[in-house]
Structures are given as C-alpha cells and as structure tokens.
Design an enzyme around this catalytic site. Structure first.
Site, short mmCIF file in Angstrom:
data_model
loop_
_atom_site.label_atom_id
_atom_site.label_comp_id
_atom_site.label_asym_id
_atom_site.label_seq_id
_atom_site.Cartn_x
_atom_site.Cartn_y
_atom_site.Cartn_z
N LYS A 117 0.84 -1.21 0.00
CA LYS A 117 0.00 0.00 0.00
C LYS A 117 0.88 1.26 0.00
O LYS A 117 0.67 2.16 -0.79
CB LYS A 117 -0.96 -0.01 1.22
N THR A 118 1.86 1.27 0.89
CA THR A 118 2.75 2.44 0.95
C THR A 118 3.55 2.54 -0.35
O THR A 118 3.75 3.63 -0.90
CB THR A 118 3.75 2.29 2.12
N ASP A 126 -1.22 6.43 6.84
CA ASP A 126 -1.28 4.99 7.09
C ASP A 126 -2.22 4.73 8.27
O ASP A 126 -2.43 5.63 9.10
CB ASP A 126 0.14 4.51 7.42
N THR A 177 -5.63 -1.55 7.14
CA THR A 177 -5.78 -3.01 7.14
C THR A 177 -7.24 -3.35 7.41
O THR A 177 -7.64 -4.49 7.32
CB THR A 177 -4.90 -3.62 8.25
N ARG A 229 6.45 -8.27 1.64
CA ARG A 229 7.32 -7.87 2.76
C ARG A 229 7.95 -9.11 3.39
O ARG A 229 9.12 -9.13 3.76
CB ARG A 229 6.57 -7.07 3.81
P1 ADP Z 1 2.05 -1.99 3.23
O1 ADP Z 1 2.11 -0.49 3.15
O2 ADP Z 1 0.89 -2.58 2.50
O3 ADP Z 1 2.17 -2.51 4.63
P2 ADP Z 1 4.59 -1.80 1.87
O4 ADP Z 1 4.19 -0.95 0.72
O5 ADP Z 1 5.34 -1.14 2.98
O6 ADP Z 1 3.33 -2.57 2.47
O7 ADP Z 1 5.43 -3.02 1.27
C1 ADP Z 1 6.31 -3.80 2.05
C2 ADP Z 1 7.55 -4.18 1.25
O8 ADP Z 1 7.19 -5.11 0.25
C3 ADP Z 1 8.19 -3.00 0.53
O9 ADP Z 1 9.41 -2.68 1.13
C4 ADP Z 1 8.45 -3.44 -0.87
O10 ADP Z 1 9.82 -3.64 -1.08
C5 ADP Z 1 7.77 -4.78 -0.99
N1 ADP Z 1 6.69 -4.72 -1.99
C6 ADP Z 1 5.41 -4.39 -1.75
N2 ADP Z 1 4.67 -4.48 -2.87
C7 ADP Z 1 5.52 -4.88 -3.83
C8 ADP Z 1 5.33 -5.17 -5.23
N3 ADP Z 1 4.13 -5.07 -5.81
N4 ADP Z 1 6.40 -5.54 -5.94
C9 ADP Z 1 7.62 -5.68 -5.35
N5 ADP Z 1 7.85 -5.44 -4.04
C10 ADP Z 1 6.81 -5.04 -3.29
#
Ligand code: ADP
Length: 357
Positions: A85-86, A130, A179, A238
């Site tokens: 998401k981030t 977030d 979430t 992640r």
């Molecule tokens: P969320 O915000 O949903 O908790 P993040 O955006 O922080 O998740 O993603 C966590 C990690 O996973 C990031 O550091 C990134 O490197 C990896 N990641 C997330 N989505 C992808 C994607 N679509 N392709 C490659 N790596 C990804």
C-alpha cells in the site's frame, strides 16, 4: 517507515516548525526503517510486481489527471500489512512527478497535528496517511472539508464571540491505507474517489519479488530457490523480502553462498517457517483452538489472551492469511479450524459424533 509527523505538536502559526518536522521529500528519497528497505522498494509501475488490475486502472487515472491538469482523486488502499500500500502510493507520486508526505493516524492525535500538515502542503502533493482507520473523530472532521473543498474550517475565539474561519488549502491528494476498511467511518470512506483492495500475491509473482530483491542485494539465487522462498512467504512481498535475506545468511554461512531449492527449504525449516509459510505463532493459534476449544468456534479475545498476543496482531497479521489459505474459518460465534487446518497440522479431525460426547 519514517513517520514524518510526530507527536511533539506544532501550532498553525509555526510554519517553520512544520517545515522542519515535515520536510518535503521526493518519492525516490522516501525514508523507511533503513536503507535496505528503501533500496528494494519499487519506484515505478514496471518494478511494482503483481496487482495487475490495480495498476491498469491507476495508469488510466493518472493519465486522465495529467491530461486534465487536475489533482488525482483521493484514494484508499486496503488489505493486510506488507502487500504494497505504501509502495504504490510512492509509485503514484513518482509517476505524477509530485512529492509525498507520509504520516500515520496515531501520529495525528491532536487537531494541530493534522492542521499543521494540511497547511504546509503544496499544490498537487500527496498526503499519505497509514492506518487511517485509527484517525480520531476530530481529525476526521478536519479532513472532511479539506478533502471535499480544499478548505480548513477553523474556529477562533470562545463561545459567543467564536468565529469560523475558512482557510483555503492547496489542492492535494489524500491516499489512505488501512488493514481494516470496515472500521473506517462511512463519511470518511465516502470521500475517497478510488477505493481499492490489495490482493495476496501468487507464488509466481512472489518468485519475481524474491528474484528482484536478490538481484538488488547481490544475493545468488536459482529459479527453484526463489520459488521455494516464495511458497513460504504467505502471499506477502514484505515477508518474501525478509525471508530471502534470512535464507541468504544461511546460504553464506552453511552452504556455498547460493540459494537453491534445497538451501531455501532447509533454512526455512530451521527458521520454523513451514511449507504453507506458517510460523510458530500461526501454528500455536491453530493448535490452541484444536486442543483447548475442540477446534472452535472461539472468540478472538480468548485466543489473543491465551497466546499472550495483542488482538490487533492476531486480527491484522496472523488471521488474514490463515483465512485466505482456508486453514481457519470465521463464524458468527468465533474462529474455527477448518478440516484443511487439521490436515495441515497432521491432527485427525474429530467427527461430529465424537465431538458430542
Ligand atoms: P504496506 O504499506 O501494505 O504494509 P509496503 O508498501 O510497505 O506494504 O510493502 C512492504 C515491502 O514489500 C516493501 O518494502 C516493498 O519492497 C515490498 N513490496 C510491496 N509491494 C511490492 C510489489 N508489488 N512488488 C515488489 N515489491 C513489493
């Protein structure tokens, strides 16, 4: 992730303070926990693996906003932690060529926290919040006119002499991540033009994530090694990134430095990550329901207390994948281990008949 808004507080007047505490950053320089995470975080649509439907619709949205020369609609992304998401918010900012400010609802406790950030935004900028379901009522109410009319309604003075001041804000885009979309109040949810759920990743997609990360970190890995890591990554990039790094340590110390299928499987066995990607907490959760509560149903609070875990951790981190993998079921009376869950743990499921006596 660096939370750019902290709880030290700042007034509307003290814009310098806001600037210092909330520096404008380029998407490519978003600071996260450490440089390792920053270096592997995709910065554009091509390196953002999977989530095909989301990417396709976002590309159209971004293109349209550019053609119209208008800011993007506010967007809400929801789904379990670690699904990107981030990351997608950063990709959007970089594709639009705008800056992004990253904060999180718990850091916006007091009205002046959110007011300070809104007042310091520049036109076109993206504000990423977030855990947006954790915003308090006051912050939410400040956000409504900001999202809808790009204004800030502020009250000055007391009771009878009180006046409402409408302060114009630059046109910005709010990207919320959560979430728990269900916990967002409906007035807030309704103000997002685009709402999208992020899906768990397939093994193929996660293999690509693993290979990409290994490449960036200079880790030697075979195709079958990447697949073996991907299969135990619970559909979550992640986790895939974390595991590939841990397995790489084993590969260097105990093997010849390269991750192949055998190295991946043996290392993950030692780390107690099973072939479904379940760790000790997940297995303890399933075992608890089976052994202490006859397989369920049992309430989430009871499970959390028995495991000495936080309800939120169980709900946000453990449960989504166990449900998705079909090992756990959610019923109106609580959580139940599915026949698949019993099979996975190698425990014989009691027939309904034996359960009665
Ligand atoms: P969320 O915000 O949903 O908790 P993040 O955006 O922080 O998740 O993603 C966590 C990690 O996973 C990031 O550091 C990134 O490197 C990896 N990641 C997330 N989505 C992808 C994607 N679509 N392709 C490659 N790596 C990804």
């Amino acid at each position: 992730m660096t939370i750019l808004s902290d709880n030290e507080g700042y007034g509307v007047q003290s814009k310098d303070y806001v600037k210092k505490k909330n520096p404008i950053i380029k998407p490519e320089n978003i600071e996260y926990d450490n440089t390792y995470e920053n270096s592997i975080r995709p910065k554009d649509f091509d390196s953002y693996i999977g989530q095909g439907a989301l990417k396709e619709s976002l590309k159209v949205t971004l293109e349209a906003a550019k053609l119209r020369e208008k800011p993007l609609d506010h967007m809400l992304f929801y789904g379990p932690p670690g699904l990107g998401k981030t990351t997608i918010a950063g990709v959007i900012a970089s594709q639009m060529g705008v800056d992004i400010r990253i904060t999180s609802a718990p850091a916006l406790e007091r009205p002046r926290d959110i007011i300070g950030i809104l007042m310091s935004l520049k036109g076109g900028e993206i504000l990423f919040i977030d855990e947006i379901h954790r915003l308090n009522k006051v912050a939410e109410e400040i956000l409504y006119p900001a999202m809808e009319d790009f204004t800030l309604d502020m009250t000055t003075g007391k009771s009878q002499t009180a006046k409402t001041l409408r302060v114009p804000l630059p046109k910005f885009t709010l990207i919320g991540a959560t979430t728990k979309a269900g916990e967002l109040s409906s007035p807030l949810r309704d103000r997002f033009g685009i709402i999208h759920r992020l899906e768990f990743y397939t093994t193929d997609e996660l293999s690509q994530v693993v290979q990409r990360t290994a490449n960036i970190l200079d880790i030697k890995i075979t195709e079958s090694g990447a697949k073996a890591v991907a299969m135990r990554s619970r559909g979550t990039p992640r986790i895939a990134n974390r595991l590939v790094k841990r397995v790489a340590d084993f590969a260097i110390v105990k093997y010849d430095g390269q991750i192949d299928e055998k190295v991946a499987n043996e290392s993950l066995d030692i780390l107690k990550i099973d072939e479904f990607g379940l760790d000790t907490t997940d297995r303890a959760l399933l075992n608890l329901i089976i052994e202490k509560y006859d397989g369920g149903p049992v309430g989430i609070e009871t499970i959390a207390a028995a495991l000495s875990e936080d309800v939120r951790t169980i709900e946000d981190v453990c449960e989504p994948y166990l449900l998705q993998a079909g090992l756990l079921q959610r019923t109106p009376r609580g959580r139940k281990v599915s026949p698949e869950g019993y099979r996975h743990l190698g425990i014989k499921m009691p027939s309904e008949q034996t359960k009665l006596f």
